[in-house]
Design a protein around this motif. Structure first.
Motif, short mmCIF file in Angstrom:
data_model
loop_
_atom_site.label_atom_id
_atom_site.label_comp_id
_atom_site.label_asym_id
_atom_site.label_seq_id
_atom_site.Cartn_x
_atom_site.Cartn_y
_atom_site.Cartn_z
N PHE A 37 2.82 6.40 -1.61
CA PHE A 37 4.00 7.27 -1.67
C PHE A 37 4.33 7.70 -3.09
O PHE A 37 4.74 8.83 -3.32
N TYR A 38 4.16 6.80 -4.04
CA TYR A 38 4.46 7.18 -5.43
C TYR A 38 3.51 8.29 -5.89
O TYR A 38 3.94 9.27 -6.49
N ARG A 39 2.23 8.12 -5.59
CA ARG A 39 1.24 9.11 -6.03
C ARG A 39 1.44 10.45 -5.33
O ARG A 39 1.36 11.51 -5.96
N VAL A 44 9.78 14.22 -4.51
CA VAL A 44 10.97 13.37 -4.50
C VAL A 44 11.32 12.95 -5.92
O VAL A 44 10.47 12.93 -6.81
N TYR A 45 12.59 12.62 -6.12
CA TYR A 45 13.02 12.03 -7.39
C TYR A 45 12.69 10.53 -7.43
O TYR A 45 12.38 9.98 -8.47
N SER A 46 12.79 9.90 -6.27
CA SER A 46 12.48 8.47 -6.17
C SER A 46 12.08 8.15 -4.74
O SER A 46 12.47 8.85 -3.80
N VAL A 47 11.30 7.09 -4.59
CA VAL A 47 10.92 6.62 -3.26
C VAL A 47 10.70 5.12 -3.34
O VAL A 47 10.13 4.61 -4.30
N ILE A 83 0.83 -1.20 0.00
CA ILE A 83 0.00 0.00 0.00
C ILE A 83 0.87 1.26 0.00
O ILE A 83 0.62 2.20 -0.75
N LEU A 84 1.92 1.24 0.81
CA LEU A 84 2.77 2.43 0.94
C LEU A 84 3.68 2.63 -0.27
O LEU A 84 3.79 3.75 -0.78
N GLY A 85 4.37 1.57 -0.70
CA GLY A 85 5.42 1.76 -1.69
C GLY A 85 5.46 0.78 -2.83
O GLY A 85 6.46 0.70 -3.53
N GLY A 86 4.39 0.03 -3.06
CA GLY A 86 4.38 -1.01 -4.08
C GLY A 86 4.06 -0.52 -5.48
O GLY A 86 2.97 -0.72 -5.99
N GLY A 87 5.00 0.15 -6.09
CA GLY A 87 4.85 0.54 -7.49
C GLY A 87 4.11 1.85 -7.71
O GLY A 87 3.89 2.64 -6.78
N ARG A 88 3.71 2.08 -8.95
CA ARG A 88 3.15 3.36 -9.36
C ARG A 88 1.76 3.64 -8.78
O ARG A 88 1.31 4.78 -8.79
N THR A 89 1.08 2.62 -8.31
CA THR A 89 -0.24 2.84 -7.71
C THR A 89 -0.16 3.07 -6.21
O THR A 89 -1.19 3.32 -5.57
N SER A 90 1.03 2.99 -5.65
CA SER A 90 1.18 3.09 -4.19
C SER A 90 0.97 4.52 -3.69
O SER A 90 1.08 5.50 -4.45
#
Length: 430
Positions: A295-297, A305-308, A286-293
């Motif tokens: 943190f990514y959104r 951020v540049y990356s997470v 939920i937090l960081g699993g890919g583009r739907t996560s």
């Protein structure tokens, strides 16, 4: 009568089958464990040998020895001179490699189905019959030391080493896998032989074979090779657990090689394989699993951020959950505050639908990755060697499916919200 019974038990091969899978588990008379998963949906066979030994099993004088020994095993065996095993595997069109972690060491060969017997015999020579010659020890030292120095020239490696030193003050996880120059320089053949005999032996060994094979044929070849070795009692390793943190810990480093800030924040969390761990895996998705996560959104797509990325260390004790991000140094405080708010808000905003979608992504991802025999063999070896039980592999999907929203929220509350953490911030030096 009791003595006779013990003798009979020592020569019998124990076989265990699992109703939910074709997996076969054999306990050889010398203590080695063979695990075979026959598959007719692939023409490849992955053969792996796992040992429950990594850098946390070393005393200080041995720091770096598990990794060093991995290098040494590729320097010739009783039947094959230096480079010959690699050449033979290459001729078969196969792949050979090894890896050392803080918890385990494993060696693998992946080949087409007709070559699996030869590959298994090569793995036997590689892992049980190394020459460990003094001249090769001396040859390997500068190679490993150069690897160590290159690691220190990599800011990412520095960040992770410093984070673990900050997190662990007692636990052996605080030491780097590669060791130190001062310990590596003092290695000799006698030290390596002692370490090898203690840990590279049947009672500390798991042989894993996945692919288009007949389990009985695999058992026969394994008994002819690994089954001939003498099993010995594995030395007791005095593992000191890390005490709970009483307060947050923070360290800032400046590095002229950086162009952007690198940041990692970690919490002590549930050990891998325990019942709560599956809820942690869902929370991580939920937090960081890919583009739907989340943190990514909220961080990447909005330009904070540049990356997470996120994830736990997968350790059976003293486990850490880490959030890692890169960003402009001026945004450090904003990024940290935003992450904390997102996690706090999750405690009230998380929906059953969010949890169900995360579970499906995890399960679909595992199904996809385990289509490859090498990946499945790794999962089996990790479960048996590190977690200490095959249930982790066998019932992973069922355990993920059983996770409920209340379980995810409980893990969030118990290990994260308001809990002590460690963080390391590396910024460019101007």
């Amino acid at each position: 009568m009791l003595v006779l019974l013990i003798v009979l038990l020592e020569v019998v091969v124990m076989s265990v089958s699992f109703a939910t899978t074709q997996l076969k588990v054999y306990k050889l008379s010398n203590g080695a464990t063979l695990i075979v998963n026959p598959r007719d949906d692939t023409t490849a066979v992955s053969l792996q040998v796992w040992f429950r030994v990594g850098s946390i099993y070393e005393n200080y004088q041995q720091k770096g020895m598990a990794h060093f020994l991995e290098h040494m095993l590729f320097n010739g065996s009783e039947e094959y001179p230096y480079g010959e095993i690699d050449r033979l595997v290459e001729e078969m069109g196969g792949d050979i490699n090894a890896g050392t972690s803080k918890d385990y060491t494993f060696y693998y060969i992946t080949v087409a189905q007709p070559y699996w017997q030869q590959a298994l015999r090569l793995l036997y020579q590689l892992t049980q019959k190394p020459l460990l010659q003094e001249q090769m020890v001396e040859k390997e030292k500068p190679i490993v030391i150069e690897e160590l120095r290159r690691g220190k020239d990599n800011p990412s490696n520095v960040l992770w080493e410093e984070l673990e030193k900050l997190a662990y003050k007692v636990s052996p996880y605080r030491f780097p896998i590669i060791g130190f120059e001062e310990t590596i320089q003092k290695f000799n053949r006698e030290m390596l032989l002692e370490f090898f005999r203690n840990f590279y032996q049947p009672q500390n060994m798991y042989v894993v074979v996945v692919g288009d094979v007949d389990p009985q044929e695999v058992l026969k070849v394994t008994e002819e090779t690994f089954g001939k070795e003498t099993g010995r009692r594995v030395p007791f390793s005095d593992f000191l657990p890390e005490p709970d943190w009483s307060q947050n810990r923070f360290k800032k480093l400046e590095d002229p090689r950086l162009e952007r800030a690198m940041w990692a924040i970690a919490w002590k969390t549930v050990p891998a394989g325990e019942k709560e761990y599956y809820a942690l895996v869902v929370l991580d998705q939920i937090l960081g699993g890919g583009r739907t996560s989340l943190f990514y959104r909220e961080l990447r797509e909005k330009g904070l951020v540049y990356s997470v990325s996120t994830g736990d260390m997968g350790r059976p004790r003293d486990n850490l959950y880490v959030i890692y991000a890169t960003f402009d140094p001026s945004k450090y405080q904003e990024v940290k505050e935003r992450i904390f708010k997102l996690m706090q808000d999750l405690s009230t905003n998380l929906s059953d639908e969010d949890v169900e979608k995360a579970k499906e992504r995890i399960i679909n991802g595992e199904v996809f990755t385990q289509e490859k025999p090498q990946r499945e063999a790794y999962f089996i070896g990790y479960s048996a060697t590190v977690i200490g039980r095959l249930d982790y592999y066998l019932y992973f999907e069922n355990n993920i499916r059983s996770v409920r929203k209340i379980d995810v929220l409980r893990v969030l509350e118990r290990y994260f919200l308001g809990r002590p953490y460690v963080e390391l911030l590396m910024v460019p030096k101007r």
